[in-house]
Design a protein around this motif. Structure first.
Motif, PDB file in Angstrom:
ATOM      1  N   SER A  13     100.848  56.466 121.637  1.00 42.12           N
ATOM      2  CA  SER A  13      99.702  56.985 122.228  1.00 42.12           C
ATOM      3  C   SER A  13      99.310  58.313 121.459  1.00 42.12           C
ATOM      4  N   SER A  14      98.285  58.423 121.057  1.00 43.14           N
ATOM      5  CA  SER A  14      97.683  59.675 120.312  1.00 43.14           C
ATOM      6  C   SER A  14      98.720  60.159 119.040  1.00 43.14           C
ATOM      7  N   SER A  15      99.343  59.374 118.409  1.00 43.82           N
ATOM      8  CA  SER A  15     100.509  59.693 117.465  1.00 43.82           C
ATOM      9  C   SER A  15      99.826  59.398 115.952  1.00 43.82           C
ATOM     10  N   LEU A  16      98.921  59.013 115.661  1.00 44.99           N
ATOM     11  CA  LEU A  16      98.517  58.667 114.144  1.00 44.99           C
ATOM     12  C   LEU A  16      97.709  60.020 113.810  1.00 44.99           C
ATOM     13  N   GLY A  17      97.517  59.767 112.465  1.00 47.15           N
ATOM     14  CA  GLY A  17      96.774  60.833 111.557  1.00 47.15           C
ATOM     15  C   GLY A  17      97.594  61.907 111.126  1.00 47.15           C
ATOM     16  N   PRO A  18      97.059  62.951 110.483  1.00 43.42           N
ATOM     17  CA  PRO A  18      97.582  64.112 109.833  1.00 43.42           C
ATOM     18  C   PRO A  18      98.778  64.762 110.723  1.00 43.42           C
ATOM     19  N   GLN A  19      99.739  65.322 110.240  1.00 50.38           N
ATOM     20  CA  GLN A  19     100.776  65.909 110.945  1.00 50.38           C
ATOM     21  C   GLN A  19     100.678  67.421 110.806  1.00 50.38           C
ATOM     22  N   LYS A  20     100.933  68.093 112.108  1.00 52.67           N
ATOM     23  CA  LYS A  20     100.866  69.858 111.911  1.00 52.67           C
ATOM     24  C   LYS A  20     102.444  70.214 111.143  1.00 52.67           C
ATOM     25  N   TYR A  66      91.611  71.412 119.646  1.00 51.69           N
ATOM     26  CA  TYR A  66      91.664  70.901 121.059  1.00 51.69           C
ATOM     27  C   TYR A  66      90.459  69.922 121.266  1.00 51.69           C
ATOM     28  N   GLU A  67      89.492  69.875 120.464  1.00 51.82           N
ATOM     29  CA  GLU A  67      88.340  68.773 120.454  1.00 51.82           C
ATOM     30  C   GLU A  67      88.632  67.719 119.305  1.00 51.82           C
ATOM     31  N   ASN A  68      89.924  67.813 118.676  1.00 58.57           N
ATOM     32  CA  ASN A  68      90.121  66.592 117.614  1.00 58.57           C
ATOM     33  C   ASN A  68      90.094  65.217 118.303  1.00 58.57           C
ATOM     34  N   TYR A  69      89.749  64.408 117.560  1.00 58.61           N
ATOM     35  CA  TYR A  69      89.909  62.955 117.843  1.00 58.61           C
ATOM     36  C   TYR A  69      91.488  62.592 117.671  1.00 58.61           C
ATOM     37  N   TYR A  70      91.857  61.630 118.301  1.00 59.56           N
ATOM     38  CA  TYR A  70      93.012  60.928 118.412  1.00 59.56           C
ATOM     39  C   TYR A  70      93.107  59.361 118.297  1.00 59.56           C
ATOM     40  N   ALA A  71      94.150  58.743 117.701  1.00 60.47           N
ATOM     41  CA  ALA A  71      94.171  57.363 117.648  1.00 60.47           C
ATOM     42  C   ALA A  71      95.760  56.988 117.968  1.00 60.47           C
ATOM     43  N   MET A 126      98.366  66.126 114.765  1.00 60.37           N
ATOM     44  CA  MET A 126      97.319  67.295 115.052  1.00 60.37           C
ATOM     45  C   MET A 126      96.123  66.756 115.402  1.00 60.37           C
ATOM     46  N   GLY A 127      95.745  65.269 115.271  1.00 62.86           N
ATOM     47  CA  GLY A 127      94.253  64.588 115.403  1.00 62.86           C
ATOM     48  C   GLY A 127      93.765  65.069 114.205  1.00 62.86           C
ATOM     49  N   GLY A 128      92.317  64.897 114.253  1.00 64.52           N
ATOM     50  CA  GLY A 128      91.382  64.962 113.155  1.00 64.52           C
ATOM     51  C   GLY A 128      89.915  65.281 113.641  1.00 64.52           C
ATOM     52  N   ASN A 129      89.226  65.549 112.605  1.00 64.23           N
ATOM     53  CA  ASN A 129      87.810  65.556 113.111  1.00 64.23           C
ATOM     54  C   ASN A 129      86.865  64.392 112.801  1.00 64.23           C
ATOM     55  N   ILE A 130      87.741  63.411 112.132  1.00 61.94           N
ATOM     56  CA  ILE A 130      87.176  62.215 111.685  1.00 61.94           C
ATOM     57  C   ILE A 130      87.870  60.914 112.296  1.00 61.94           C
ATOM     58  N   LEU A 131      87.299  60.257 113.009  1.00 63.93           N
ATOM     59  CA  LEU A 131      87.814  58.955 113.916  1.00 63.93           C
ATOM     60  C   LEU A 131      87.208  57.786 113.277  1.00 63.93           C
ATOM     61  N   MET A 132      88.102  56.657 113.017  1.00 64.79           N
ATOM     62  CA  MET A 132      87.639  55.374 112.617  1.00 64.79           C
ATOM     63  C   MET A 132      88.654  54.387 113.150  1.00 64.79           C
ATOM     64  N   VAL A 133      88.095  53.502 114.085  1.00 69.52           N
ATOM     65  CA  VAL A 133      88.991  52.680 114.866  1.00 69.52           C
ATOM     66  C   VAL A 133      88.156  51.219 115.196  1.00 69.52           C
ATOM     67  N   GLY A 134      88.684  50.315 114.903  1.00 72.10           N
ATOM     68  CA  GLY A 134      88.122  49.069 115.286  1.00 72.10           C
ATOM     69  C   GLY A 134      89.177  47.696 115.532  1.00 72.10           C
ATOM     70  N   THR A 135      88.451  46.914 116.539  1.00 71.00           N
ATOM     71  CA  THR A 135      89.373  45.688 116.925  1.00 71.00           C
ATOM     72  C   THR A 135      88.696  44.616 116.930  1.00 71.00           C
ATOM     73  N   ALA A 136      89.162  43.401 116.663  1.00 69.94           N
ATOM     74  CA  ALA A 136      88.792  42.124 116.822  1.00 69.94           C
ATOM     75  C   ALA A 136      89.571  41.108 117.601  1.00 69.94           C
ATOM     76  N   GLU A 137      89.124  40.441 118.683  1.00 72.03           N
ATOM     77  CA  GLU A 137      89.592  39.763 119.778  1.00 72.03           C
ATOM     78  C   GLU A 137      89.244  38.199 119.673  1.00 72.03           C
ATOM     79  N   LEU A 138      90.082  37.287 119.769  1.00 75.77           N
ATOM     80  CA  LEU A 138      89.931  35.918 120.126  1.00 75.77           C
ATOM     81  C   LEU A 138      90.234  35.535 121.534  1.00 75.77           C
ATOM     82  N   VAL A 139      89.459  35.426 122.200  1.00 76.98           N
ATOM     83  CA  VAL A 139      89.636  35.387 123.757  1.00 76.98           C
ATOM     84  C   VAL A 139      89.760  33.694 123.929  1.00 76.98           C
ATOM     85  N   PHE A 140      90.842  33.378 124.478  1.00 74.32           N
ATOM     86  CA  PHE A 140      91.052  31.811 124.556  1.00 74.32           C
ATOM     87  C   PHE A 140      91.545  31.613 126.148  1.00 74.32           C
ATOM     88  N   PRO A 141      91.326  30.365 126.498  1.00 69.72           N
ATOM     89  CA  PRO A 141      91.629  30.062 128.077  1.00 69.72           C
ATOM     90  C   PRO A 141      93.083  29.720 128.046  1.00 69.72           C
TER      91      PRO A 141
END
Length: 769
Positions: free
Chosen positions: A650-657, A634-639, A668-683
């Motif tokens: 939502s919270s659907s990625l990673g190893p399966q039960k 119940y303390e696992n990370y989710y992605a 089922m989540g996992g004890n290792i999380l790696m997430v990144g994002t890159a954004e180009l903001v424009f008017p």
């Protein structure tokens, strides 16, 4: 013509020789007060008069602009002025204008004397039409037409209707620079605001002609050459040509480049109240370097800042160039420090909600102390980091009658610091998901934070209330408290069937270690109970069989943060980094730890806070220690989903039960999380307020992994597998309005596996106050 006829009539009607009158009468007055009319005429009873005086009176009356016709005659020793007044303006309407605001046009008309209540003067209408057309021509609307119609109204009034056809903006077909030998045209026009037609940018109007843009481009061109050392450079002329149909514009800029100059000698002059070494450190140009005006400007700013840090706030630093015949230049930096300056008073304005003390405690520049440039700038940035204000301006104002005192005026523009937020989402796995939250980052103007949040789906409910006082002590020690309750009841046929309840309370204290860095210590007491169904996963059953289903834990935490984000709700610059450690302490029913790192940074690409590049990364690792061999499930990370990897459920990625039925599957989540994002903001071109509207192209990547898989599981692999990183691209749009902040995400999963849950569209909504 009427002036002449009236004067001739007066000359015929009135005796040429001087005579006296018993009285003066003015007939036909409506707009002009009679007292003013008699004052303009200037005759008194019994005063001798002749034709010259009558002529002067008529001329004076016409000069007031009130009258279109005047007749003068004598009747029983009374001199009568029979006048016909011009009508007044009873109504003024502007139609057809979209490009220029009505308020701006009205302001210009008022300066020309054309406003409701004023006297109508037909001769000014043509001038006004020409002026309006001139304004549109400057914006490239050469097809603009202005039609003015006049209609009579009751009580000697006139209605004026100005109908504007703005036409289409002329396009720049070609920009030609003539006289350039050392640089090609492509390099010279690289930073121009104006672009030739065919320059593709769906959100740009750069190919639309505007006089102001061309003038700005000429300044950019001049700066380019001066920064390359061409001190003799000049723009000899510029021409703008129109096609026959006024749709195409051809721009020609004639230049004389000259030759580049090199720095021959550097020197200091004037009075120097600080050591020369400190000044020379700011002079980055060296002998033999190509002269650069921008570098000189930077040097002057650096020297001024250095002097300002010693209290010489109004020091003047000038550079005196001496051009030599061999195309070298001697540069002498002349310094006039003036007097040391002290701060008499600091005042605040614009903070209608926020208390003065909230701003004052962020000031590192104090009243009565030596005024220091670095402390004034530091104070400004600290106030900006509060996130309560859309803009912050600090101005130093000399105290009248003194040479060594200033007042500092801090002007802020408050923005919404509270929010009532709602979120709605849908995914194939979780169904309808919705949430509610209310928070105030500036509670009752004290700078304290108070918030309540709740989220609900078909499977879970989460409630939390928190309060933070960032200045629990005058030294900036913060104290926060949080109480929460979480209940998850998974009973959908596609989700593992179990119930988990969490209730807890925590207390934190934060200590500043620098202007932007803090250490925060906390402790949380948490009770957790788990109730599995008969159809629960093997992973959950294994955990309950090993450790039980009811836990009382004492969780200690420590975090280090370094935050320097500017811009409030929608940051425009700066960075933020947070490193935290949570440990369920010995003596708890579970002993585990979690380490997390979150970091983000904004780069201002254009310098105008509209084109930004944003990167953010989140990393987490957790595991058991002591009697607990694994991180509780119940303390696992989710992605997956908003705030993670958009485009996936939502919270659907990673190893399966794994289940007794091989067809059942969920993350089922996992004890290792790696997430990144890159954004180009424009008017967006149709949006004026980019502080409240943000559009971005994004690229997300990430997943969760685990170190602990059941030996019997075929859907779980241990360790980090780079090939399992999920990617997505998309468009996000956020609009912060007084009524409802809206956030939309359109995402495309790039490498989804067959079993992945994908979501193309997600949105959030709410309101601010």
């Amino acid at each position: 013509m009427k002036v002449v006829s009236a004067v001739l009539l007066a000359l015929i009607s009135v005796q040429s020789s001087a005579d006296s009158i018993n009285d003066v009468r003015v007939d036909g007055l409506v707009q002009m007060p009679s007292a003013r009319a008699f004052d303009v005429i200037g005759f008194d009873k019994g005063e001798p008069y002749d034709s010259d005086k009558v002529y002067q009176a008529i001329t004076s009356l016409f000069n007031t602009g009130y009258f279109s016709d005047i007749e003068v005659y004598e009747e029983d020793s009374v001199l009568v002025f029979d006048v016909e007044e011009r009508p007044s303006i009873g109504n003024l309407t502007i139609e057809g204008n979209d490009l220029i605001q009505t308020e701006d046009l009205m302001r210009g008309l008022n300066l020309s004397g054309l406003e409701i209540g004023e006297i109508y003067k037909p001769e000014t209408l043509n001038q006004i039409a020409q002026e309006l057309q001139r304004q549109y021509y400057a914006l490239g609307r050469y097809g603009a037409k202005v039609d003015i119609s006049v209609e009579e109204m009751p009580r000697n009034r006139t209605g004026i209707v100005i109908n504007i056809d703005e036409g289409d903006t002329a396009k720049i077909v070609h920009i030609n620079i003539v006289g350039n030998n050392d640089f090609d045209e492509e390099e010279l026009t690289e930073d121009f605001q104006s672009r030739e037609t065919g320059y593709w940018n769906p959100f740009s109007s750069a190919d639309e002609y505007a006089k102001a843009k061309i003038e700005g481009d000429i300044n950019i061109l001049t700066s380019f050459y001066l920064d390359k050392g061409y001190l003799d450079f000049e723009v000899t002329s510029s021409q703008v040509s129109l096609s026959y149909d006024k749709r195409d514009v051809y721009v020609v800029i004639n230049v004389n480049e000259g030759k580049p100059y090199f720095v021959n000698q550097l020197s200091l002059s004037g009075s120097l109240p600080i050591s020369e070494d400190r000044v020379w450190k700011q002079i980055t140009q060296k002998e033999g370097d190509v002269f650069s005006r921008s570098e000189v400007t930077k040097i002057i700013s650096g020297i001024s800042t250095e002097l300002g840090d010693d209290g010489y706030l109004f020091a003047r630093v000038n550079v005196i160039p001496e051009k030599l015949d061999d195309h070298t230049v001697n540069l002498s930096y002349q310094i006039t420090p003036g007097s040391k300056v002290y701060v008499r008073r600091i005042t605040f304005s614009g903070n209608s909600e926020t208390k003065d003390e909230v701003l004052r405690r962020e000031m590192t520049q104090f009243e009565g102390a030596l005024a220091q440039h670095s402390k004034i700038q530091s104070s400004k940035r600290r106030i900006e980091r509060l996130g309560f204000f859309g803009s912050v301006n600090l101005k130093t104002r000399p105290v009248a009658g003194t040479t060594d005192q200033v007042d500092i005026d801090v002007a802020v523009q408050e923005q919404a610091s509270g929010s009532i937020q709602a979120s709605i989402g849908y995914s194939d796995g979780d169904g309808l998901i919705y949430g509610f939250g209310i928070s105030k980052s500036n509670f009752m103007g004290t700078g304290n934070k108070l918030g309540f949040s709740a989220s609900q789906s078909e499977e879970y409910s989460k409630y939390s209330i928190h309060y933070t006082n960032p200045y629990f002590t005058v030294d900036g020690v913060s104290r926060g408290a949080r109480v929460y309750y979480e209940k998850s009841n998974y009973d959908d046929e596609d989700i593992e069937d179990y119930q988990i309840d969490k209730v807890g309370a925590g207390l934190t204290y934060g200590y500043p270690i620098s202007d932007s860095q803090r250490l925060t210590f906390g402790v949380t007491v948490q009770e957790t109970s788990i109730d599995l169904s008969s159809d629960s996963s093997y992973e959950s059953q294994n955990f309950i069989n090993t450790y039980g289903n009811n836990f009382d834990d004492l969780i200690a935490s420590i975090s280090w943060s370094d935050q320097d984000l500017i811009g409030g709700v929608l940051p425009t610059s700066g960075y933020s980094t947070n490193l935290n450690l949570q440990v369920a302490t010995p003596g708890s029913d579970q002993t585990y730890y979690k380490v997390g790192l979150t970091s983000e940074k904004y780069w201002n690409i254009s310098g105008s806070n509209t084109w930004l590049f944003h990167m953010k990364g989140r990393f987490g690792y957790g595991n058991g220690y002591g009697d607990s061999e694994i991180l509780p499930f119940y303390e696992n990370y989710y992605a997956g989903g908003v705030g993670s990897v958009r485009g996936y459920g939502s919270s659907s990625l990673g190893p399966q039960k794994t289940y007794s039925s091989s067809t059942d599957s969920d993350a089922m989540g996992g004890n290792i999380l790696m997430v990144g994002t890159a954004e180009l903001v424009f008017p967006l071109p149709m949006v004026d307020d980019h502080k409240s509207v943000r559009t971005a192209l994004f690229f997300d990547a990430g997943n969760v992994f685990t170190d602990n898989c059941l030996s019997t599981s075929t859907a779980c692999e241990t360790g980090v597998d780079p090939s399992e990183i999920r990617y997505s691209v998309g468009l996000s749009w956020t609009w912060i309005t007084p009524i409802a902040p809206l956030s939309f995400n359109f995402a495309k999963a790039l490498n989804a596996d067959d079993g992945d849950d994908t979501d193309f569209f997600q949105f959030q909504l709410g309101t601010t106050f």
